[in-house]
Write a protein that holds these residues in place. Sequence first.
Motif, PDB file in Angstrom:
ATOM      1  N   LEU A   1     -28.558   2.436  34.525  1.00  0.00           N
ATOM      2  CA  LEU A   1     -29.294   2.995  35.665  1.00  0.00           C
ATOM      3  C   LEU A   1     -28.330   3.485  36.752  1.00  0.00           C
ATOM      4  N   THR A   2     -27.188   2.807  36.894  1.00  0.00           N
ATOM      5  CA  THR A   2     -26.185   3.242  37.875  1.00  0.00           C
ATOM      6  C   THR A   2     -25.556   4.565  37.438  1.00  0.00           C
ATOM      7  N   ALA A   3     -25.180   4.633  36.168  1.00  0.00           N
ATOM      8  CA  ALA A   3     -24.549   5.849  35.648  1.00  0.00           C
ATOM      9  C   ALA A   3     -25.524   7.025  35.679  1.00  0.00           C
ATOM     10  N   ALA A   4     -26.805   6.738  35.417  1.00  0.00           N
ATOM     11  CA  ALA A   4     -27.805   7.817  35.411  1.00  0.00           C
ATOM     12  C   ALA A   4     -27.906   8.477  36.783  1.00  0.00           C
ATOM     13  N   ARG A   5     -27.657   7.734  37.851  1.00  0.00           N
ATOM     14  CA  ARG A   5     -27.756   8.275  39.218  1.00  0.00           C
ATOM     15  C   ARG A   5     -26.579   9.164  39.594  1.00  0.00           C
TER      16      ARG A   5
ATOM     17  N   LEU B   1     -31.303   5.559  28.224  1.00  0.00           N
ATOM     18  CA  LEU B   1     -29.931   5.261  27.798  1.00  0.00           C
ATOM     19  C   LEU B   1     -29.074   6.525  27.751  1.00  0.00           C
ATOM     20  N   ASP B   2     -29.666   7.619  27.273  1.00  0.00           N
ATOM     21  CA  ASP B   2     -28.917   8.880  27.185  1.00  0.00           C
ATOM     22  C   ASP B   2     -28.480   9.375  28.567  1.00  0.00           C
ATOM     23  N   ARG B   3     -29.356   9.193  29.560  1.00  0.00           N
ATOM     24  CA  ARG B   3     -28.969   9.620  30.921  1.00  0.00           C
ATOM     25  C   ARG B   3     -27.773   8.802  31.416  1.00  0.00           C
ATOM     26  N   GLY B   4     -27.718   7.541  31.010  1.00  0.00           N
ATOM     27  CA  GLY B   4     -26.571   6.712  31.384  1.00  0.00           C
ATOM     28  C   GLY B   4     -25.286   7.187  30.724  1.00  0.00           C
TER      29      GLY B   4
ATOM     30  N   ALA C   1     -22.179   1.499  30.039  1.00  0.00           N
ATOM     31  CA  ALA C   1     -23.250   2.500  29.922  1.00  0.00           C
ATOM     32  C   ALA C   1     -22.905   3.579  28.909  1.00  0.00           C
ATOM     33  N   ALA C   2     -21.627   3.665  28.523  1.00  0.00           N
ATOM     34  CA  ALA C   2     -21.211   4.685  27.545  1.00  0.00           C
ATOM     35  C   ALA C   2     -21.479   4.247  26.103  1.00  0.00           C
ATOM     36  N   SER C   3     -21.995   3.040  25.898  1.00  0.00           N
ATOM     37  CA  SER C   3     -22.191   2.527  24.528  1.00  0.00           C
ATOM     38  C   SER C   3     -23.306   3.262  23.783  1.00  0.00           C
ATOM     39  N   ASP C   4     -23.306   3.089  22.465  1.00  0.00           N
ATOM     40  CA  ASP C   4     -24.206   3.796  21.543  1.00  0.00           C
ATOM     41  C   ASP C   4     -25.694   3.634  21.895  1.00  0.00           C
ATOM     42  N   PRO C   5     -26.360   4.689  22.336  1.00  0.00           N
ATOM     43  CA  PRO C   5     -27.780   4.574  22.738  1.00  0.00           C
ATOM     44  C   PRO C   5     -28.700   4.255  21.561  1.00  0.00           C
ATOM     45  N   GLY C   6     -28.326   4.676  20.360  1.00  0.00           N
ATOM     46  CA  GLY C   6     -29.179   4.416  19.197  1.00  0.00           C
ATOM     47  C   GLY C   6     -29.272   2.925  18.894  1.00  0.00           C
TER      48      GLY C   6
ATOM     49  N   LEU D   1     -29.623  -7.188  30.349  1.00  0.00           N
ATOM     50  CA  LEU D   1     -29.846  -6.761  31.732  1.00  0.00           C
ATOM     51  C   LEU D   1     -28.617  -6.028  32.295  1.00  0.00           C
ATOM     52  N   PRO D   2     -27.400  -6.591  32.169  1.00  0.00           N
ATOM     53  CA  PRO D   2     -26.231  -5.833  32.639  1.00  0.00           C
ATOM     54  C   PRO D   2     -26.134  -4.447  31.999  1.00  0.00           C
ATOM     55  N   GLN D   3     -26.499  -4.347  30.714  1.00  0.00           N
ATOM     56  CA  GLN D   3     -26.484  -3.031  30.057  1.00  0.00           C
ATOM     57  C   GLN D   3     -27.429  -2.060  30.775  1.00  0.00           C
ATOM     58  N   VAL D   4     -28.643  -2.498  31.033  1.00  0.00           N
ATOM     59  CA  VAL D   4     -29.618  -1.629  31.701  1.00  0.00           C
ATOM     60  C   VAL D   4     -29.137  -1.264  33.109  1.00  0.00           C
TER      61      VAL D   4
END
Lengths: 360, 360
Positions: free
Chosen positions: B196-200, A269-272, B223-228, B189-192
């Motif tokens: 994954l798109t932003a991580a790339r 999630l952090d990488r996103g 993808a910018a939402s709170d990872p915690g 699923l859309p969150q993940v």
Amino acid sequence: MSTTPRPTAIPGPVLVIGCGLVGTSVALALTRAGATVHLRDVLPQNARTAEMLGAGTLATPATVALAVVAVPPDYVAEVVADTLDEWPDAVVTDVASVKHPPLQALSDAGTPGLERYVGSHPMAGSERSGPTAASETLFEGRAWAVTPHATASPEAVELVRELGRTTGATLVEMPTDEHDFAVARVSHLPQVMSVLTAARLHGGPADHLALAGQGLRDVTRIAASDPGLWRQILHANRLPLVELLRDVRDDLDELLDGIERTHVIEEVLDRGVSGTRLIPGKHGEEAAPQLAVVFVQVPDRPGELGRLFRDTGESGVNIEDLRIDHDLGRPVGIAEIAVRPERAEDLTSALTERGWTTYV
Amino acid sequence: MSTTPRPTAIPGPVLVIGCGLVGTSVALALTRAGATVHLRDVLPQNARTAEMLGAGTLATPATVALAVVAVPPDYVAEVVADTLDEWPDAVVTDVASVKHPPLQALSDAGTPGLERYVGSHPMAGSERSGPTAASETLFEGRAWAVTPHATASPEAVELVRELGRTTGATLVEMPTDEHDFAVARVSHLPQVMSVLTAARLHGGPADHLALAGQGLRDVTRIAASDPGLWRQILHANRLPLVELLRDVRDDLDELLDGIERTHVIEEVLDRGVSGTRLIPGKHGEEAAPQLAVVFVQVPDRPGELGRLFRDTGESGVNIEDLRIDHDLGRPVGIAEIAVRPERAEDLTSALTERGWTTYV
């Protein structure tokens, strides 16, 4: 409202081959800037429509200074080669989304006149297609990639740059292979991920989708785009795309393997989150500025949005971005108005005074 | 602008435990509807802020008719059990994103009073968090899932329904396991995939991102939402999520294996297109209506959007949706105004008459 274009410095007639959305928009922008534009399309109706829209003439040109090949990706190399042959004095460019494979094909074939070819790629489009979707302003302020190759003549490169400038675009110059890696990352991978997300909506009971919200809609919007065109783009750019898709699969496997361990989930999630911070914002800033969002309730009646934005306009606060959120059965919509953080309170006060319900 | 709420039929004081965005918004909506609301949070500052916002009182209640547990997913089962124990006459609900694991945990532990617990889940949130982001209208017109279990008392189920109705939400009822499958598909699923798109976006040269357009921004917004928070949600709902992620990996493998064959690519793309058609549209329609989009150039100056929407409002054409598109260095923004197709020409004429440059 349109800014007055400066006259183009392209020193002669332009031939636009392919009168779809992008070709016709290029022709309209060139015509507006004073160029003489000739139109051609394998579908005569497309060319006639473009002519009626004022994009140029169907007459065959006597000479051509610049030919713009705006055909589907699968046909680019062939049409560029034919055009270099047909107009031996013309500089030839194309506007397709993938740049290295057609250059490679032309080079492998020992195409005569290759020094007169310089690829380019305007980063503008639409979920719509065809000449009627075209606009003379489609490229204003958009990135326009120019992708010179080692044997291209400096004059050809400069003429293609002038094409981009004439349309009002912002030039970005990089080699063809770098361009293809870049668009694989910022355009083709997001397209695939959007498609894979939307594809998973099949197979569940219909009432599950009653729980859909704005996030799903955003992620899947571009999945509705023309599959015929995207098939060609993804196939043409499969080499860099496959690398990225394998990286995604690795990330996905990491998540699947580590889903019992919350620290693994959080790392993914952090990488996103940090990835989203790399996307440039408005005005070409290094990254998206931090904005405050003011939420305003808008009854679902004609004129209410007009009243809201009149009131917003009178507040003197500039709107940086705006989104209307509406969901099933909601009697009011929510307008999300993004402003500079230091202006949020001014806007909230101004709107509350005028009777709007707002929250920040 | 707010619709006048009908008085709630909840027959006694409500205790809201957890004064973040969702808890405080529930409390505000209940207070507006005439309920007596008591507030509690392990962070006293949150509860005090919620009280200052008018969400309720910090005083300890003498009796509780309904307790609303609005704590992070990891703590739901524990806090629900404690609350059932502390208030032996109260119905207890929670508002967390995942419904089956806490019920299972409570059931496995033989929790006394479980017939008084009925989970629920309002489909509303924000990229922002905390009580200051709360709103009494957060749930108006949103879906509110109520997830009864076999041993829940009918009175408890009805009281939780009344909670949803009081906030203005639209009730959707389903068992806990079905709910979790549904949100895995439409939300987790859309969150993940967005993540994954932003991580790339890491790992490429920065100037590659100069080619980023609106599609990338849409796909990666959430993808910018709170990872915690998302770590807890994804972990809690990992069983249905893993099934979907494996299906995505199968689709991805199909695409990777078949990327040389364009018909395979097109099959994958077609599944995405048809998936997007399953998403319900505005007003709970079966699927998103076909809308026409009118594009309007908007100079980047204060007040121009206000002028545009005043003019749009005066045209009498209702705006179905709206998006502002702006890209690097663009001197004008493009407003995309979605309207019913039969009204597009009316809007275009009205705006053109008033000096705007539009295209459809």
